[in-house]
Design a protein around this motif. Structure first.
Motif, mmCIF file in Angstrom:
data_model
loop_
_atom_site.group_PDB
_atom_site.id
_atom_site.type_symbol
_atom_site.label_atom_id
_atom_site.label_comp_id
_atom_site.label_asym_id
_atom_site.label_seq_id
_atom_site.Cartn_x
_atom_site.Cartn_y
_atom_site.Cartn_z
ATOM 1 N N UNK A 58 0.838 -1.205 0.000
ATOM 2 C CA UNK A 58 0.000 0.000 0.000
ATOM 3 C C UNK A 58 0.869 1.250 0.000
ATOM 4 N N UNK A 59 1.943 1.242 0.781
ATOM 5 C CA UNK A 59 2.844 2.392 0.812
ATOM 6 C C UNK A 59 3.482 2.605 -0.564
ATOM 7 N N UNK A 60 3.836 1.516 -1.221
ATOM 8 C CA UNK A 60 4.404 1.616 -2.567
ATOM 9 C C UNK A 60 3.352 2.160 -3.532
ATOM 10 N N UNK A 61 2.121 1.656 -3.449
ATOM 11 C CA UNK A 61 1.046 2.148 -4.318
ATOM 12 C C UNK A 61 0.838 3.644 -4.114
ATOM 13 N N UNK A 62 0.872 4.084 -2.878
ATOM 14 C CA UNK A 62 0.715 5.507 -2.584
ATOM 15 C C UNK A 62 1.830 6.314 -3.241
ATOM 16 N N UNK A 63 3.050 5.828 -3.137
ATOM 17 C CA UNK A 63 4.192 6.503 -3.748
ATOM 18 C C UNK A 63 4.023 6.594 -5.261
ATOM 19 N N UNK A 64 3.403 5.564 -5.845
ATOM 20 C CA UNK A 64 3.148 5.543 -7.287
ATOM 21 C C UNK A 64 1.863 6.283 -7.663
ATOM 22 N N UNK A 65 1.293 6.998 -6.693
ATOM 23 C CA UNK A 65 0.074 7.779 -6.868
ATOM 24 C C UNK A 65 -1.140 6.911 -7.199
ATOM 25 N N UNK A 66 -1.132 5.687 -6.721
ATOM 26 C CA UNK A 66 -2.279 4.778 -6.839
ATOM 27 C C UNK A 66 -3.004 4.802 -5.492
ATOM 28 N N UNK A 67 -3.542 5.974 -5.170
ATOM 29 C CA UNK A 67 -4.063 6.190 -3.824
ATOM 30 C C UNK A 67 -5.285 5.335 -3.514
ATOM 31 N N UNK A 68 -6.129 5.083 -4.511
ATOM 32 C CA UNK A 68 -7.299 4.241 -4.272
ATOM 33 C C UNK A 68 -6.862 2.845 -3.852
ATOM 34 N N UNK A 69 -5.898 2.308 -4.569
ATOM 35 C CA UNK A 69 -5.358 0.991 -4.247
ATOM 36 C C UNK A 69 -4.729 0.996 -2.860
ATOM 37 N N UNK A 70 -4.004 2.049 -2.556
ATOM 38 C CA UNK A 70 -3.339 2.153 -1.251
ATOM 39 C C UNK A 70 -4.348 2.116 -0.111
ATOM 40 N N UNK A 71 -5.412 2.884 -0.231
ATOM 41 C CA UNK A 71 -6.420 2.934 0.837
ATOM 42 C C UNK A 71 -7.090 1.568 1.001
ATOM 43 N N UNK A 72 -7.447 0.942 -0.103
ATOM 44 C CA UNK A 72 -8.080 -0.375 -0.015
ATOM 45 C C UNK A 72 -7.152 -1.395 0.651
ATOM 46 N N UNK A 73 -5.887 -1.397 0.263
ATOM 47 C CA UNK A 73 -4.943 -2.348 0.848
ATOM 48 C C UNK A 73 -4.741 -2.091 2.329
ATOM 49 N N UNK A 74 -4.676 -0.828 2.721
ATOM 50 C CA UNK A 74 -4.523 -0.520 4.145
ATOM 51 C C UNK A 74 -5.761 -0.937 4.931
ATOM 52 N N UNK A 75 -6.930 -0.745 4.353
ATOM 53 C CA UNK A 75 -8.153 -1.200 5.008
ATOM 54 C C UNK A 75 -8.186 -2.711 5.146
ATOM 55 N N UNK A 76 -7.766 -3.415 4.099
ATOM 56 C CA UNK A 76 -7.732 -4.880 4.132
ATOM 57 C C UNK A 76 -6.732 -5.378 5.167
ATOM 58 N N UNK A 77 -5.577 -4.734 5.232
ATOM 59 C CA UNK A 77 -4.557 -5.127 6.207
ATOM 60 C C UNK A 77 -5.050 -4.880 7.629
ATOM 61 N N UNK A 78 -5.726 -3.768 7.834
ATOM 62 C CA UNK A 78 -6.246 -3.418 9.159
ATOM 63 C C UNK A 78 -7.227 -4.474 9.660
ATOM 64 N N UNK A 79 -8.174 -4.872 8.798
ATOM 65 C CA UNK A 79 -9.166 -5.858 9.225
ATOM 66 C C UNK A 79 -8.525 -7.226 9.428
ATOM 67 N N UNK A 80 -7.537 -7.567 8.617
ATOM 68 C CA UNK A 80 -6.833 -8.831 8.802
ATOM 69 C C UNK A 80 -6.123 -8.850 10.151
ATOM 70 N N UNK A 81 -5.452 -7.764 10.492
ATOM 71 C CA UNK A 81 -4.780 -7.681 11.794
ATOM 72 C C UNK A 81 -5.799 -7.815 12.934
ATOM 73 N N UNK A 82 -6.954 -7.201 12.775
ATOM 74 C CA UNK A 82 -7.986 -7.295 13.815
ATOM 75 C C UNK A 82 -8.493 -8.732 13.954
ATOM 76 N N UNK A 83 -8.686 -9.404 12.842
ATOM 77 C CA UNK A 83 -9.194 -10.772 12.862
ATOM 78 C C UNK A 83 -8.228 -11.735 13.553
ATOM 79 N N UNK A 84 -6.938 -11.517 13.362
ATOM 80 C CA UNK A 84 -5.954 -12.430 13.948
ATOM 81 C C UNK A 84 -5.366 -11.889 15.247
ATOM 82 N N UNK A 85 -5.843 -10.713 15.661
ATOM 83 C CA UNK A 85 -5.412 -10.082 16.912
ATOM 84 C C UNK A 85 -3.895 -9.889 16.983
ATOM 85 N N UNK A 86 -3.364 -9.313 15.921
ATOM 86 C CA UNK A 86 -1.932 -9.000 15.847
ATOM 87 C C UNK A 86 -1.797 -7.498 15.590
#
Length: 91
Positions: free
Chosen positions: A15-43
């Motif tokens: 997501x950070x790389x996508x943001x750097x490449x100005x793919x901000x929509x992709x970056x936000x989606x990936x960060x949201x997906x990562x956030x929920x995954x971390x919540x699901x596995x409690x990490x």
């Protein structure tokens, strides 16, 4: 694919790389997906990861329409891990 904490971390990195490449929509989606995954596995992130993550999220929010950010965030959080990986890899 058994190490979901590593997958969450890599989604954030991509997501950070996508943001750097100005793919901000992709970056936000990936960060949201990562956030929920971390919540699901409690990490949580390390303090250094958390600081970088918060900076990137703040920057995205500042430079995007809030409604667009929220919509993309919700889309990312609703993705399965496989869907997020596909998005990250562009397949």
């Amino acid at each position: 694919m058994g190490h979901r904490a590593a997958v969450a971390h890599q989604l954030e990195c991509l997501a950070f790389i996508a943001k750097t490449l100005e793919q901000v929509e992709k970056a936000v989606k990936l960060l949201g997906a990562a956030k929920i995954l971390r919540q699901k596995i409690d990490i949580d992130m390390t303090p250094i990861e958390r600081e970088e993550y918060e900076q990137e999220i703040a920057d995205l929010r500042t430079n995007m329409d809030e409604k667009e950010f929220e919509s993309l965030w919700v889309d990312g959080r609703s993705m399965t891990m496989d869907e997020a990986i596909e998005l990250a890899l562009g397949v």
